[in-house]
Design an enzyme around this catalytic site. Structure first.
Site, PDB file in Angstrom:
ATOM      1  N   GLU A  94       1.091  -1.146  -0.106  1.00 46.18           N
ATOM      2  CA  GLU A  94       0.107   0.219   0.015  1.00 46.18           C
ATOM      3  C   GLU A  94       0.704   1.033   0.028  1.00 46.18           C
ATOM      4  OE1 GLU A  94      -2.571   0.307   3.928  1.00 46.18           O
ATOM      5  OE2 GLU A  94      -2.174   2.672   3.479  1.00 46.18           O
ATOM      6  N   ASP A 126       0.350   3.682  -3.080  1.00 44.33           N
ATOM      7  CA  ASP A 126      -0.486   5.706  -3.253  1.00 44.33           C
ATOM      8  C   ASP A 126       1.277   6.226  -3.327  1.00 44.33           C
ATOM      9  OD1 ASP A 126      -1.481   7.236  -1.201  1.00 44.33           O
ATOM     10  OD2 ASP A 126       0.274   7.157  -0.318  1.00 44.33           O
ATOM     11  N   ASP A 161      -7.132   0.842  -0.035  1.00 50.39           N
ATOM     12  CA  ASP A 161      -5.550   0.061   0.832  1.00 50.39           C
ATOM     13  C   ASP A 161      -5.189  -0.418  -0.330  1.00 50.39           C
ATOM     14  OD1 ASP A 161      -5.204   2.586   2.170  1.00 50.39           O
ATOM     15  OD2 ASP A 161      -5.671   0.995   4.628  1.00 50.39           O
ATOM     16  N   GLU A 200      -4.736   0.993  -3.180  1.00 48.33           N
ATOM     17  CA  GLU A 200      -3.704   1.472  -3.504  1.00 48.33           C
ATOM     18  C   GLU A 200      -2.374  -0.208  -3.472  1.00 48.33           C
ATOM     19  OE1 GLU A 200      -3.828   5.246  -1.293  1.00 48.33           O
ATOM     20  OE2 GLU A 200      -3.169   3.951  -0.838  1.00 48.33           O
TER      21      GLU A 200
END
EC number: 3.1.26.3
Lengths: 219, 219
Positions: free
Chosen positions: A31, A35, A104, A107
């Site tokens: 994640e 991100d 999450d 990502e």
């Protein structure tokens, strides 16, 4: 809708959809990477589509596109909820519907595509998923002073004051420093700088807006 | 030292080194893109080199590598100060030595490499510049509770309290919720969750550390 990407190594996709409640290994590290990749790819889209936007405007537009709720919407569109691996506690409490868990996982999936297929595959996938959302953004946004004023008005709060605090340099290249003072309940003061008083005021308002955005307050 | 990249389109490099004090167009928009690319490339380096690090640890390590002062150091190593285009006011006040201006120019230059040569060229350049810095990072960092405690002690502030606030799930898959309460002057409370009380405490301490990092407080 399906993710327009076929994994060579499906263990990466499985890991991306494994929430920490299911134990280790899980998607938390992916994640972090996803991100960052998502931030860069969406930044490039905005850089291309909004050639007149300032850095502050692009930051705000990106935050609109990649905040938790927006990413949860993308995750739902991809029907990730059905494929999440959750621990029994989260399963019972409906974790597969929760925005933060869905965002999450999305990502992490972006990172999984990168690790499996490389940057171009990841970029193509993200661009495909965000093209309509980016196209739906306002083309030219209102200036920072206007946006700040309208938002404060909508809250029923006092309007900001702009105070010239200094000017330096010779006449043909003056630099103006202006404070934007926002009263209670926000109580924010931010300095702006520019080659005219007007530009310095916009710069100061931009800084206030950035702080509000950091504090997830708005607008 | 030179940037190990030869631009095809040198106007991109020139734009990257043009500070807003020199007028428009300048490097502010490129800085937005470069910041995002740098974040992603450094994230990947940490993902590879720190396979045991949590998301929170990688965030903190990245912040160490790409904060304004660290990037200004990279910019000085590349001798960007001599090549900056500044307005006369910034020239006179020594803007070419200022951390923020140098860091922004470096970020913009990362975007310029990407726009000129593509992702792999950009990634190779950034990895080359950061390899030694990443290698110099601590391999395994202390756990979150220890870091938080040591930092609070160094400030002479009271130590955090951990309070079990709940547990759910069946015996073989319990989930514990713990609050980490940090007293005045910080006055932060953060919840953590984990499959044991100890892991929930670490998780809560991690969240407090992340908030301190967001507020640029430390550690």
């Amino acid at each position: 809708m399906e993710l327009i990407y076929r994994f060579r190594d499906t263990t990466l996709a499985t890991l991306a959809l494994t929430h920490r409640s299911a134990g280790k290994p899980n998607n938390e590290r992916m994640e972090f990477l996803g991100d960052a990749l998502l931030g860069a790819i969406v930044a490039e889209m905005l850089y291309e589509t909004h050639p007149k936007a300032t850095e502050g405007e692009m930051s705000r537009l990106r935050a609109q596109l990649v905040n938790g709720q927006a990413l949860a919407d993308v995750a739902r569109q991809l029907e990730l909820g059905d494929r999440l691996k959750l621990g029994s506690g989260e399963l019972k409490s409906g974790g597969f519907r929760r925005d933060s868990i869905l965002a999450d996982a999305f990502e992490a999936l972006v990172a999984a595509v990168y690790l499996d297929g490389g940057f171009e595959a990841c970029r193509d996938t993200v661009r495909g998923l965000f093209a309509d959302r980016v196209a739906a953004l306002p083309r030219s946004s209102k200036d920072a002073k206007t946006r700040l004023q309208e938002w404060l008005q909508a809250q029923g709060w006092p309007l900001p004051q702009y105070e010239l605090v200094g000017a330096q340099g010779e006449d043909h290249a003056r630099i103006f420093d202006v404070n934007c003072v926002v009263m209670e309940p926000l109580a924010i003061t931010a300095m702006g700088r520019g080659s005219s008083r007007r530009l310095a005021e916009q710069d100061a308002a931009e800084t206030v807006l950035a702080r509000l955005l950091d504090a997830k307050e708005a607008p």
